[in-house]
Design a protein around this motif. Structure first.
Motif, PDB file in Angstrom:
ATOM      1  N   THR A 192       1.010  -0.959   0.122  1.00 37.77           N
ATOM      2  CA  THR A 192      -0.089  -0.032   0.086  1.00 37.77           C
ATOM      3  C   THR A 192       0.817   1.114  -0.064  1.00 37.77           C
ATOM      4  O   THR A 192       2.174   1.150   0.465  1.00 37.77           O
ATOM      5  CB  THR A 192      -0.946   0.232   0.840  1.00 37.77           C
ATOM      6  N   ALA A 193       0.126   2.745  -0.133  1.00 34.76           N
ATOM      7  CA  ALA A 193       0.851   3.833  -0.728  1.00 34.76           C
ATOM      8  C   ALA A 193       1.739   3.871   0.941  1.00 34.76           C
ATOM      9  O   ALA A 193       2.865   4.856   1.172  1.00 34.76           O
ATOM     10  CB  ALA A 193       0.364   4.569  -1.259  1.00 34.76           C
ATOM     11  N   ASP A 194       0.672   3.685   2.247  1.00 38.89           N
ATOM     12  CA  ASP A 194       1.139   4.068   3.189  1.00 38.89           C
ATOM     13  C   ASP A 194       2.705   2.800   4.026  1.00 38.89           C
ATOM     14  O   ASP A 194       3.347   3.688   4.384  1.00 38.89           O
ATOM     15  CB  ASP A 194       0.209   3.170   4.302  1.00 38.89           C
ATOM     16  N   ALA A 197      -2.563  12.250  -4.043  1.00 36.78           N
ATOM     17  CA  ALA A 197      -2.599  11.269  -4.102  1.00 36.78           C
ATOM     18  C   ALA A 197      -4.041  10.747  -3.723  1.00 36.78           C
ATOM     19  O   ALA A 197      -4.267  10.029  -3.533  1.00 36.78           O
ATOM     20  CB  ALA A 197      -1.975  11.273  -2.363  1.00 36.78           C
ATOM     21  N   SER A 198      -5.203  12.117  -3.881  1.00 40.11           N
ATOM     22  CA  SER A 198      -6.949  11.544  -3.724  1.00 40.11           C
ATOM     23  C   SER A 198      -6.633  10.533  -5.301  1.00 40.11           C
ATOM     24  O   SER A 198      -8.262  10.211  -5.335  1.00 40.11           O
ATOM     25  CB  SER A 198      -7.072  12.494  -3.641  1.00 40.11           C
ATOM     26  N   PRO A 243      -6.788   8.005  -8.267  1.00 37.37           N
ATOM     27  CA  PRO A 243      -6.609   6.700  -8.297  1.00 37.37           C
ATOM     28  C   PRO A 243      -5.944   6.135  -8.873  1.00 37.37           C
ATOM     29  O   PRO A 243      -5.351   5.183  -8.914  1.00 37.37           O
ATOM     30  CB  PRO A 243      -8.104   6.132  -9.351  1.00 37.37           C
ATOM     31  N   CYS A 244      -4.664   6.871  -8.977  1.00 39.21           N
ATOM     32  CA  CYS A 244      -3.406   6.534  -9.714  1.00 39.21           C
ATOM     33  C   CYS A 244      -2.181   7.645 -10.021  1.00 39.21           C
ATOM     34  O   CYS A 244      -2.833   9.128  -9.843  1.00 39.21           O
ATOM     35  CB  CYS A 244      -3.493   5.671 -11.281  1.00 39.21           C
ATOM     36  N   ILE A 266       1.661   4.326  -8.016  1.00 38.86           N
ATOM     37  CA  ILE A 266       0.200   4.392  -7.015  1.00 38.86           C
ATOM     38  C   ILE A 266      -0.688   3.879  -8.132  1.00 38.86           C
ATOM     39  O   ILE A 266      -0.773   4.843  -8.302  1.00 38.86           O
ATOM     40  CB  ILE A 266       0.591   4.610  -5.596  1.00 38.86           C
ATOM     41  N   GLU A 267      -0.741   2.804  -7.566  1.00 39.02           N
ATOM     42  CA  GLU A 267      -2.509   2.897  -8.501  1.00 39.02           C
ATOM     43  C   GLU A 267      -3.031   1.763  -7.619  1.00 39.02           C
ATOM     44  O   GLU A 267      -3.023   0.499  -7.272  1.00 39.02           O
ATOM     45  CB  GLU A 267      -2.719   2.006 -10.111  1.00 39.02           C
ATOM     46  N   ASP A 285      -4.445   1.935  -4.648  1.00 33.31           N
ATOM     47  CA  ASP A 285      -3.640   1.979  -3.271  1.00 33.31           C
ATOM     48  C   ASP A 285      -2.435   0.859  -3.509  1.00 33.31           C
ATOM     49  O   ASP A 285      -1.959   0.790  -2.333  1.00 33.31           O
ATOM     50  CB  ASP A 285      -4.226   1.975  -2.452  1.00 33.31           C
ATOM     51  N   ARG A 286      -2.309   0.498  -4.948  1.00 32.71           N
ATOM     52  CA  ARG A 286      -0.919   0.186  -4.765  1.00 32.71           C
ATOM     53  C   ARG A 286       0.053   0.225  -5.240  1.00 32.71           C
ATOM     54  O   ARG A 286       0.446   0.462  -6.161  1.00 32.71           O
ATOM     55  CB  ARG A 286      -1.686  -2.013  -5.135  1.00 32.71           C
TER      56      ARG A 286
END
Length: 211
Positions: free
Chosen positions: A77-79, A95-96, A98-99, A117-118, A120-121
């Motif tokens: 995940t992004a986090d 960051a809000s 989808p990609c 990041i797409e 959240d991955r």
């Protein structure tokens, strides 16, 4: 009764015999049997042969891998990527979305190094033309010729025409272990690598950012 004196020759012989008796026998002045033999030498271990010109030099690939970059692995995940990264990361466009892309906050140009990041991955990272330091998995770099890429990844390069650069190409290389990671080099019309990226399909094949 007068004392009898030994004649001189007998006296000398007696002295010799007496000295021999005191010393346990006449001294042996002969040399040992092997005294004239050459001294024994120990051969030094043979030096290892120098490397041949055909031996490839080792490549320091740094943090770049087919499964991610450093501690950041594809699928995180992004986090989790932020937690694994040393230093602050900024987002572009936002960051809000989808990609979007995460990049080191200190980079003047986000395109020099960015992580996609797409959904959240973490799915891809890319290296731009201004970054000649990063080394791709296997040794490729920005500024390298297409022929050099072919030599580094013999029999593994699939080529296709560049969508926006006349005479340019995409050089696509799968991981040796048939894992999901794919490496893509982009070249200009002169055959020089202008950028490269590693990721999982389909995102690694996006040619317009997140599409």
């Amino acid at each position: 009764m007068p004392r009898r004196h030994l004649p001189l020759p007998l006296l000398a012989a007696s002295l010799v015999l007496g000295l021999a008796a005191c010393d346990g026998g006449a001294p042996d002045t002969s040399l040992p049997a092997d005294a004239d033999a050459a001294p024994t030498t120990v051969d030094a271990p043979a030096a290892p042969p120098p490397p041949t010109s055909a031996s490839p030099a080792p490549v320091d690939e740094g943090a770049a891998g087919y499964d991610g970059y450093g501690e950041a692995r594809f699928g995180m995940t992004a986090d989790a990527v932020r937690a694994a990264w040393e230093g602050a990361l900024a987002a572009v466009p936002d960051a809000s979305e989808p990609c979007y892309f995460l990049y080191p906050a200190g980079n003047a140009t986000p395109a020099d190094f960015a992580m996609m990041i797409e959904g959240d991955r973490f799915v891809r990272y890319s290296v731009g033309r201004g970054n000649t330091v990063e080394t791709a998995p296997g040794g490729g770099k920005v500024g390298m010729g297409a022929g050099d890429v072919e030599a580094l990844y013999p029999g593994r390069v699939a080529t296709s025409p560049h969508k926006y650069v006349d005479g340019g190409q995409y050089l696509r290389i799968r991981a040796r272990d048939d894992g999901p990671g794919v490496l893509v080099f982009e070249t200009d019309a002169a055959g020089k690598v202008t950028e490269w990226r590693v990721g999982t399909p389909p995102q690694v094949d996006y040619v317009e950012g997140c599409s």
